[in-house]
Motif scaffolding. Structure first.
Motif, mmCIF file in Angstrom:
data_model
loop_
_atom_site.group_PDB
_atom_site.id
_atom_site.type_symbol
_atom_site.label_atom_id
_atom_site.label_comp_id
_atom_site.label_asym_id
_atom_site.label_seq_id
_atom_site.Cartn_x
_atom_site.Cartn_y
_atom_site.Cartn_z
ATOM 1 N N ILE A 41 -72.065 64.032 -12.184
ATOM 2 C CA ILE A 41 -71.932 63.438 -10.857
ATOM 3 C C ILE A 41 -71.118 64.310 -9.938
ATOM 4 O O ILE A 41 -71.459 64.342 -8.728
ATOM 5 C CB ILE A 41 -71.285 62.053 -11.187
ATOM 6 C CG1 ILE A 41 -72.336 61.081 -11.741
ATOM 7 C CG2 ILE A 41 -70.939 61.240 -9.842
ATOM 8 C CD1 ILE A 41 -71.687 59.695 -12.308
ATOM 9 N N ALA A 42 -70.101 64.835 -10.297
ATOM 10 C CA ALA A 42 -69.418 65.654 -9.275
ATOM 11 C C ALA A 42 -70.195 66.713 -8.934
ATOM 12 O O ALA A 42 -69.865 66.906 -7.760
ATOM 13 C CB ALA A 42 -68.206 66.262 -10.234
ATOM 14 N N CYS A 43 -71.088 67.455 -9.671
ATOM 15 C CA CYS A 43 -71.884 68.353 -9.095
ATOM 16 C C CYS A 43 -73.088 67.906 -8.109
ATOM 17 O O CYS A 43 -73.626 68.926 -7.615
ATOM 18 C CB CYS A 43 -72.562 69.069 -10.206
ATOM 19 S SG CYS A 43 -71.472 69.974 -11.479
ATOM 20 N N LEU A 44 -73.021 66.698 -7.835
ATOM 21 C CA LEU A 44 -73.809 66.257 -6.782
ATOM 22 C C LEU A 44 -73.089 66.372 -5.468
ATOM 23 O O LEU A 44 -73.904 65.692 -4.406
ATOM 24 C CB LEU A 44 -74.345 64.424 -6.855
ATOM 25 C CG LEU A 44 -75.078 64.474 -8.335
ATOM 26 C CD1 LEU A 44 -75.372 63.123 -8.379
ATOM 27 C CD2 LEU A 44 -76.455 65.115 -8.070
ATOM 28 N N SER A 45 -72.061 66.665 -5.436
ATOM 29 C CA SER A 45 -71.079 66.691 -4.177
ATOM 30 C C SER A 45 -71.700 67.640 -3.112
ATOM 31 O O SER A 45 -72.056 68.614 -3.729
ATOM 32 C CB SER A 45 -69.578 66.827 -4.717
ATOM 33 O OG SER A 45 -68.977 65.950 -5.425
ATOM 34 N N PRO A 46 -71.429 67.558 -2.010
ATOM 35 C CA PRO A 46 -71.528 68.832 -1.114
ATOM 36 C C PRO A 46 -70.749 69.931 -1.227
ATOM 37 O O PRO A 46 -69.403 69.869 -1.438
ATOM 38 C CB PRO A 46 -71.212 68.095 0.376
ATOM 39 C CG PRO A 46 -70.234 66.981 0.138
ATOM 40 C CD PRO A 46 -70.644 66.449 -1.354
ATOM 41 N N SER A 47 -71.187 71.094 -1.004
ATOM 42 C CA SER A 47 -70.381 72.324 -0.924
ATOM 43 C C SER A 47 -70.758 73.336 0.097
ATOM 44 O O SER A 47 -72.019 73.344 0.531
ATOM 45 C CB SER A 47 -70.554 73.052 -2.288
ATOM 46 O OG SER A 47 -71.854 73.343 -2.488
ATOM 47 N N VAL A 48 -69.661 74.054 0.614
ATOM 48 C CA VAL A 48 -70.123 74.939 1.828
ATOM 49 C C VAL A 48 -70.922 76.031 1.550
ATOM 50 O O VAL A 48 -70.839 76.518 0.589
ATOM 51 C CB VAL A 48 -68.786 75.531 2.051
ATOM 52 C CG1 VAL A 48 -68.109 76.318 0.984
ATOM 53 C CG2 VAL A 48 -68.802 76.346 3.550
ATOM 54 N N GLY A 49 -72.023 75.986 2.183
ATOM 55 C CA GLY A 49 -73.069 76.960 1.940
ATOM 56 C C GLY A 49 -73.918 76.713 0.601
ATOM 57 O O GLY A 49 -74.566 77.535 0.184
ATOM 58 N N LEU A 50 -73.708 75.481 0.142
ATOM 59 C CA LEU A 50 -74.401 75.185 -1.101
ATOM 60 C C LEU A 50 -73.606 76.087 -2.205
ATOM 61 O O LEU A 50 -74.494 76.650 -3.203
ATOM 62 C CB LEU A 50 -75.815 75.039 -1.128
ATOM 63 C CG LEU A 50 -76.596 74.296 -2.231
ATOM 64 C CD1 LEU A 50 -76.166 72.849 -2.342
ATOM 65 C CD2 LEU A 50 -78.253 74.352 -2.036
#
Length: 210
Positions: A41-50
């Motif tokens: 679930i954590a890995c579904l979070s947004p991240s800068v530049g993916l």
């Protein structure tokens, strides 16, 4: 698009209200696959530049856990020295870690040198890599609470020592060490507020308009 109704939004608000930074855990083991599911679930979070810079270390080894606990005790003793008088007494009485009781230990790092995302969005604010990992932790926190599982973020640790204990790449930046397990009790008020260390304030104190 998926539609979320008023009932869902009310429940989501309740989830935010009842999310706690847990320090008091039962020792009951977590069901098999719990940490892996929360990481997913954590890995579904947004991240800068993916860039997906999060790196998770599930700490199962008893010797490594003991070393983390000893580091916490040392850092906590040093932190106590920075207070005096009544504040020192209050600090000494706080329970600031559930490391000894929590069945799950999870260390979270940010990979600073990752090529994923090709540096997009990081030229002027490279710290957004760290922010992305914090967002992932927050997603995990809410997901855990929705399952009745508590999560406690232990920040009174020496990052360099944690690197050595867990033997992770030097390019990984330590973000947080999480205790995961079932809380002893549920409460809609932060424990630090109950202990009169600090009180939660309204958004009006933190919001301005320009």
């Amino acid at each position: 698009m998926v539609a979320f109704d008023d009932a869902f939004r009310r429940q989501l608000h309740e989830l935010f209200v009842w999310r706690r930074d847990v320090r008091r855990f039962r020792t009951d083991p977590l069901p098999d696959g719990t940490l892996e599911r929360l990481i997913e679930i954590a890995c579904l979070s947004p991240s800068v530049g993916l860039s997906q810079p999060w790196r998770f270390v599930v700490v199962d080894d008893a010797a490594r856990r003991r070393a983390v606990i000893e580091d916490f005790k040392s850092c906590n003793a040093d932190a106590l020295k920075s207070y005096s008088g009544e504040r020192a007494a209050k600090y000494a009485a706080l329970k600031l870690s559930g490391l000894a009781e929590a069945p799950g230990h999870l260390a979270v790092f940010a990979e600073k040198d990752a090529t994923i995302g090709s540096g997009l969005g990081r030229a002027t604010m490279p710290e957004t890599v760290d922010y992305s990992v914090v967002a992932a932790i927050c997603s995990m926190w809410l997901a855990a609470r929705a399952e009745g599982i508590g999560l406690g973020w232990v920040s009174i640790l020496d990052p360099l020592r944690i690197h050595d204990i867990l033997d992770v790449p030097k390019s990984w930046k330590f973000i947080g060490y999480l205790c995961v397990g079932y809380p002893e009790a549920e409460c809609d008020r932060p424990e630090l507020e109950q202990a009169k260390w600090e009180s939660r304030r309204g958004p009006g104190e933190f919001t301005i308009r320009r």
